[in-house]
Design a protein around this motif. Structure first.
Motif, short mmCIF file in Angstrom:
data_model
loop_
_atom_site.label_atom_id
_atom_site.label_comp_id
_atom_site.label_asym_id
_atom_site.label_seq_id
_atom_site.Cartn_x
_atom_site.Cartn_y
_atom_site.Cartn_z
N PHE A 112 0.81 -1.23 0.00
CA PHE A 112 0.00 0.00 0.00
C PHE A 112 0.84 1.28 0.00
O PHE A 112 0.31 2.37 0.06
CB PHE A 112 -0.97 -0.02 1.19
CG PHE A 112 -1.81 -1.25 1.21
CD1 PHE A 112 -2.88 -1.37 0.33
CD2 PHE A 112 -1.50 -2.32 2.03
CE1 PHE A 112 -3.65 -2.53 0.31
CE2 PHE A 112 -2.27 -3.47 2.01
CZ PHE A 112 -3.34 -3.59 1.15
N GLN A 115 0.01 3.70 -2.60
CA GLN A 115 -1.22 4.46 -2.38
C GLN A 115 -0.93 5.71 -1.54
O GLN A 115 -1.37 6.81 -1.86
CB GLN A 115 -2.22 3.56 -1.67
CG GLN A 115 -3.61 4.11 -1.62
CD GLN A 115 -4.57 3.12 -0.95
OE1 GLN A 115 -4.42 1.90 -1.07
NE2 GLN A 115 -5.53 3.65 -0.24
N GLN A 116 -0.13 5.47 -0.48
CA GLN A 116 0.28 6.60 0.37
C GLN A 116 1.05 7.62 -0.47
O GLN A 116 0.78 8.82 -0.41
CB GLN A 116 1.15 6.09 1.52
CG GLN A 116 1.65 7.18 2.46
CD GLN A 116 0.55 7.71 3.36
OE1 GLN A 116 -0.23 6.95 3.93
NE2 GLN A 116 0.46 9.03 3.46
N HIS A 119 -1.18 9.55 -2.86
CA HIS A 119 -1.98 10.57 -2.19
C HIS A 119 -1.12 11.74 -1.72
O HIS A 119 -1.51 12.90 -1.89
CB HIS A 119 -2.73 9.95 -1.00
CG HIS A 119 -3.85 9.06 -1.40
ND1 HIS A 119 -4.64 8.38 -0.51
CD2 HIS A 119 -4.33 8.73 -2.63
CE1 HIS A 119 -5.55 7.68 -1.15
NE2 HIS A 119 -5.38 7.86 -2.45
N GLU A 122 -0.41 13.77 -4.74
CA GLU A 122 -1.58 14.53 -5.21
C GLU A 122 -1.84 15.73 -4.29
O GLU A 122 -2.13 16.83 -4.75
CB GLU A 122 -2.82 13.64 -5.25
CG GLU A 122 -2.98 12.87 -6.55
CD GLU A 122 -3.05 13.77 -7.78
OE1 GLU A 122 -3.74 14.81 -7.71
OE2 GLU A 122 -2.40 13.44 -8.79
N LEU A 123 -1.75 15.46 -2.97
CA LEU A 123 -2.04 16.55 -2.02
C LEU A 123 -0.99 17.66 -2.15
O LEU A 123 -1.33 18.85 -2.13
CB LEU A 123 -2.08 16.02 -0.59
CG LEU A 123 -3.28 15.11 -0.27
CD1 LEU A 123 -3.13 14.47 1.10
CD2 LEU A 123 -4.59 15.91 -0.33
N GLU A 126 -1.68 19.57 -5.33
CA GLU A 126 -2.79 20.52 -5.15
C GLU A 126 -2.33 21.75 -4.36
O GLU A 126 -2.71 22.87 -4.66
CB GLU A 126 -3.95 19.86 -4.39
CG GLU A 126 -4.76 18.92 -5.26
CD GLU A 126 -5.87 18.25 -4.45
OE1 GLU A 126 -6.32 18.83 -3.45
OE2 GLU A 126 -6.26 17.12 -4.82
N ARG A 130 -2.40 25.51 -5.56
CA ARG A 130 -3.09 26.56 -4.81
C ARG A 130 -2.16 27.73 -4.54
O ARG A 130 -2.51 28.89 -4.73
CB ARG A 130 -3.58 25.99 -3.47
CG ARG A 130 -5.06 25.77 -3.40
CD ARG A 130 -5.61 25.57 -2.01
NE ARG A 130 -4.78 24.87 -1.08
CZ ARG A 130 -4.73 23.54 -0.93
NH1 ARG A 130 -5.44 22.77 -1.73
NH2 ARG A 130 -3.96 22.99 -0.01
N TYR B 12 -10.09 11.37 -0.52
CA TYR B 12 -8.94 11.08 0.33
C TYR B 12 -8.36 12.40 0.86
O TYR B 12 -8.48 13.44 0.22
CB TYR B 12 -7.86 10.30 -0.44
CG TYR B 12 -7.31 11.06 -1.61
CD1 TYR B 12 -7.93 11.01 -2.85
CD2 TYR B 12 -6.18 11.86 -1.48
CE1 TYR B 12 -7.47 11.73 -3.92
CE2 TYR B 12 -5.70 12.59 -2.55
CZ TYR B 12 -6.34 12.53 -3.76
OH TYR B 12 -5.87 13.25 -4.82
N TYR B 32 -0.22 13.09 7.45
CA TYR B 32 -1.27 12.43 6.69
C TYR B 32 -0.94 10.96 6.52
O TYR B 32 0.16 10.59 6.12
CB TYR B 32 -1.43 13.11 5.34
CG TYR B 32 -2.33 12.35 4.39
CD1 TYR B 32 -3.67 12.15 4.71
CD2 TYR B 32 -1.85 11.84 3.19
CE1 TYR B 32 -4.51 11.44 3.86
CE2 TYR B 32 -2.68 11.15 2.33
CZ TYR B 32 -4.01 10.95 2.67
OH TYR B 32 -4.82 10.25 1.82
N THR B 34 -2.77 7.61 4.83
CA THR B 34 -3.93 7.18 4.06
C THR B 34 -4.51 5.89 4.65
O THR B 34 -3.79 5.06 5.20
CB THR B 34 -3.54 7.01 2.57
OG1 THR B 34 -4.72 6.87 1.81
CG2 THR B 34 -2.68 5.77 2.36
N GLU B 124 -11.35 27.28 0.03
CA GLU B 124 -11.83 27.53 -1.32
C GLU B 124 -13.36 27.41 -1.37
O GLU B 124 -13.99 27.95 -2.26
CB GLU B 124 -11.24 26.49 -2.29
CG GLU B 124 -9.78 26.70 -2.60
CD GLU B 124 -9.24 25.65 -3.56
OE1 GLU B 124 -8.08 25.79 -3.95
OE2 GLU B 124 -9.97 24.71 -3.90
#
Lengths: 642, 171
Positions: A112, A115-116, A119, A122-123, A126, A130, B12, B32, B34, B124
């Protein structure tokens, strides 16, 4: 002999916990249960331990009832392990030999990790997006603020320079009249402080322009010796007044003819010299130019301005090129100035690919150094005086003579400025028509003939750009040669100049306009006879004097009466420019009634003509009569009986 | 003993696990982590003298290619939709999940939680975004604990109310 191994003993090492379903619905462990399993009893309620199996087990039952052969597996779930971490489990159902089994298996965490990571990635992505949006918004905001600042400065510059123009100009005019000693002193103070204020405003504008990247250096031919000499000339008066000597040394191996920005170079030298003079009370100053010893190359020069002043403490040496800083804030009170000159110089030097620094010893003096890079002209042979433009300043009287007899259209919405310009031109015997805005100027231009147009830029109704464009259009239609249009603007910004030249300005005079500047410009542009009619068609009027005998008993009043009428000429023109026919009618009516009585029947006659013109709103008739009126007043010579 | 299942659903990284950790263990971890599959925790409440055990199904966040496992939601009494106020698109994800739940397994009591209220000034998600749905929206912060208890308590009482309504219907 090796001990006998059952298959059951393999389950734990394989990471499996296997249970067989009992008819009671409970599950019986098969073989040893692995250490990771949070279940220790042999017979367990699996769904009670693992609620996710509440969904899975009924599905298994259904499969087993149907005798389905295929194994099936549950969703993955997370359980806490006994070390405070997590384990990931999955249940598998299988049937064999009529018996039903559930195996729980622990899945390696590595499965996994992706997956971590995905994410996290992706975070972060983002977040970066921003932040870059925010940054972009801030950048746009900053751009808007810079624009606002620039606009503000342009407006302020205009708003401040316009009244300052009137103040300095009027002080100039006043100082050229006969004044008592006391009055002269007052006017001197006006002039000095007006100019000081103007310089300060110029400095602030200059700095903000350099900082906002609005300044681009010129790359034109320059004569280094002349630039240095002109800079020395500017500060000479102040140095002499303080009893300081001024010296210049240009090393023989420094090329004299360069390509660069002579005005900005001169500005730097003047700033540094001016600064040195301010802080020097004894001794003298020297400007030295030599090839840059640290960065040799053609056109790389080092300038040194040395003084014998108070010096700068070592810990303040780095500070003095910052905005609004002097080495000691008390020096501001003692020596005056804002210190902006040095900041501007630093910025300009950097634009010239150089650097600026200072070496100083308290009580001995300072040397300001700066380096700059220029291109070197191919031809270094000495130029004769004819090659370089005439830089000697003509005297005021000479300039007045050179600008004499022009027909000028003055366009300005500010009454103060109109009066100022008129007083500047009083002795030139020019014929001046006045328009209060661009639209009236265009109307005048259609019917009149002018040698030169003095055009204010910012005006109500129609601004100077538009009016000039109209004038150029009219000329094009009629095939007339272009009349010089000299713009009068308080805006010193380069972009205004570009806009102005695009509109058709011949030249641009920045307010406050000094009398000599205006006369020089008129002499330069006006006498070239743009309209073609000025020299050729117009008879040169050298007014013959008209002798008027002053009647006995009138000696005390007649000169005053005449002086008032002379002053009125400008008022008539000004009112005509404003289209104020009523005022003209009133003035003319009064003159009609008084002229004869003072011994000037001609003035009564002109008064009547002007009054008629005003009643009929006949601009050209009024203008003709005004010209005659002005000429008459110039020609009149009073004679006294005694 | 009354037992109710609550699912936490959402994109997520919105803070579902953190909300449960705050609610059940009064803890918060900044890092964080997951969630793999589903993590089930429980909390025992006293509702008007009656013991209520909440089974909290903290489900792996929805992402592209891995939608919420609706079969795990089927027997839930209610659910919490969780979005991250600082990431506008997580609100869209929450809305889309709600639609799927509604259309595939039917209506359940639910609340929309906009988490990360401690970062309110960088949100946002705007008030107008929230007003349009007509849902009950609670701004929470797993970090500060703001409105976390209230969120679970509100959903619990909604679920009990819904149960009471059902049994009345049955009578």
């Amino acid at each position: 002999m090796t001990p006998k191994t059952t298959t059951d003993d393999l389950f734990a090492p394989l990471g499996l916990a296997v249970f067989e379903r009992l008819p009671t619905g409970l599950f019986q462990a098969v073989g040893h249960l692995p250490a990771w399993l949070p279940v220790k009893e042999d017979s367990v309620d699996l769904a009670g331990h693992f609620p996710i199996l509440e969904i899975f087990l009924p599905e298994c039952e259904a499969l087993w009832q149907a005798g389905g052969p295929a194994p099936m597996q549950s969703d993955v779930w997370t359980e806490p392990d006994h070390a405070g971490g997590e384990i990931y489990l999955q249940a598998v159902a299988a049937a064999a030999g009529g018996r039903h089994f559930i195996a729980l298996r622990s899945l390696p965490a590595a499965l996994f990790t992706y997956q971590q990571l995905a994410h996290d990635f992706e975070l972060e992505k983002e977040k970066v997006e921003r932040l870059s949006h925010e940054l972009e918004a801030k950048r746009r905001e900053a751009e808007r603020a810079t624009q606002a600042k620039s606009d503000f400065l342009a407006t302020m510059s205009h708003e401040i320079r316009t009244p300052l123009n009137a103040i300095i100009g009027m002080a100039d005019v006043l100082s050229s009249t006969s004044l008592t000693g006391e009055q002269k002193k007052c006017v001197d103070i006006f002039q000095r402080n007006g100019v000081a204020l103007l310089n300060l405003i110029n400095d602030i504008l200059d700095l903000s322009r350099v900082e906002s990247g609005h300044v681009e250096l010129e790359a034109t031919d320059l004569d280094l010796r002349e630039v240095v000499a002109r800079a020395m000339e500017v500060v000479e008066v102040r140095a002499t007044a303080k009893g300081l000597s001024l010296r210049q040394t240009i090393a023989p191996d420094v090329p004299r003819y360069l390509i660069g920005d002579p005005n900005r170079l001169r500005q730097i030298i003047i700033n540094l010299l001016g600064n040195s003079i301010k802080f020097t009370d004894h001794g003298g100053l020297e400007v030295k130019v030599e090839p840059d010893p640290e960065n040799t190359g053609p056109g790389r020069l080092r300038f040194a301005i040395t003084d014998t002043g108070i010096g700068i403490p070592e810990d303040k040496l780095g500070l003095i090129f910052e905005s609004f800083s002097q080495a000691d804030s008390s020096t501001t009170r003692r020596y005056g100035g804002t210190g902006l000159g040095l900041t501007i110089s630093k910025q300009l030097v950097e634009l010239m690919d150089g650097r600026i620094w200072v070496e100083s010893q308290v009580g001995v003096g300072s040397t300001f150094f700066f380096t700059a890079r220029f291109q070197v002209q191919q031809d270094q042979s000495e130029r004769t005086a004819q090659d370089t433009p005439q830089t000697t300043h003509a005297s005021l009287a000479e300039l007045e003579a050179r600008a004499a007899g022009l027909r000028i259209l003055l366009v300005d919405d500010s009454e103060d400025n109109r009066i100022l310009i008129l007083s500047y031109l009083k002795k030139t015997r020019s014929t001046i028509d006045i328009a209060e805005d661009g639209q009236r100027a265009v109307e005048f231009f259609r019917t009149g003939h002018y040698d030169v147009v003095l055009m204010d830029v910012e005006m109500p109704v129609m601004d100077g750009y538009q009016a000039t464009r109209e004038i150029r259009r009219i000329e094009k239609e009629s095939g007339a040669p272009p009349t010089p249009v000299l713009a009068l603007t308080a805006h010193a910004f380069a972009e205004m100049k570009v806009k102005g030249y695009e509109a058709g300005f011949t030249d641009l005079l920045t307010k406050p306009i000094r009398q000599t500047t205006l006369l020089e410009a008129l002499a330069k542009h006006g006498s070239s006879g743009g309209s073609g009619s000025s020299e050729a068609e117009r008879p040169v009027v050298a007014p013959a004097s008209i002798r008027i005998r002053v009647e006995e008993g009138m000696e005390d009043v007649v000169p005053g009466y005449l002086a008032k009428r002379r002053a009125e000429v400008a008022v008539y023109r000004e009112r005509l420019g404003a289209g104020d026919f009523d005022a003209i009618r009133k003035l003319a009516h009064k003159m009609k009634g008084t002229g004869g009585g003072y011994g000037f029947p001609k003035l009564t006659e002109l008064g009547a003509a002007l009054e008629k013109g005003a009643i009929q709103s006949d601009t050209s008739a009024i203008r003709e009569n005004l010209d005659e009126f002005a000429l008459y007043l110039e020609s009149v010579k009073l004679e006294y009986l005694s | 003993m009354l037992k109710k299942k609550i699912c936490l659903l959402g994109s997520y990284g919105v803070g579902k696990t953190s909300l449960v950790a705050r609610y059940v263990h009064s803890m918060f971890a900044d890092k964080y982590h997951t969630t793999v599959g589903v993590k089930i925790d429980k909390k025992v409440l006293d509702v008007e003298g009656q013991e209520l055990t909440l089974m909290l199904w903290d489900m792996a966040g929805e992402e592209d290619g891995a939608p919420v496992r609706l079969n795990q939601v089927k027997d839930a009494s209610g659910y919490l939709l969780v979005a991250d106020g600082t990431r506008g698109k997580t609100l869209d994800v929450a809305r889309s999940i709600q639609q799927r739940v509604e259309s595939e397994i039917g209506s359940r009591p639910f609340l929309l939680l906009i988490n990360k209220a401690d970062l309110r000034e960088t949100w946002e998600v705007s008030d107008t975004d929230l007003a349009s749905s007509g849902w009950t929206v609670i701004e929470t912060s797993a970090k500060s604990g703001q409105h976390v208890e209230e969120a679970f308590a509100t959903l619990s009482s909604r679920m009990l109310q819904a149960q009471a309504d059902d049994s009345e219907d049955d009578d």
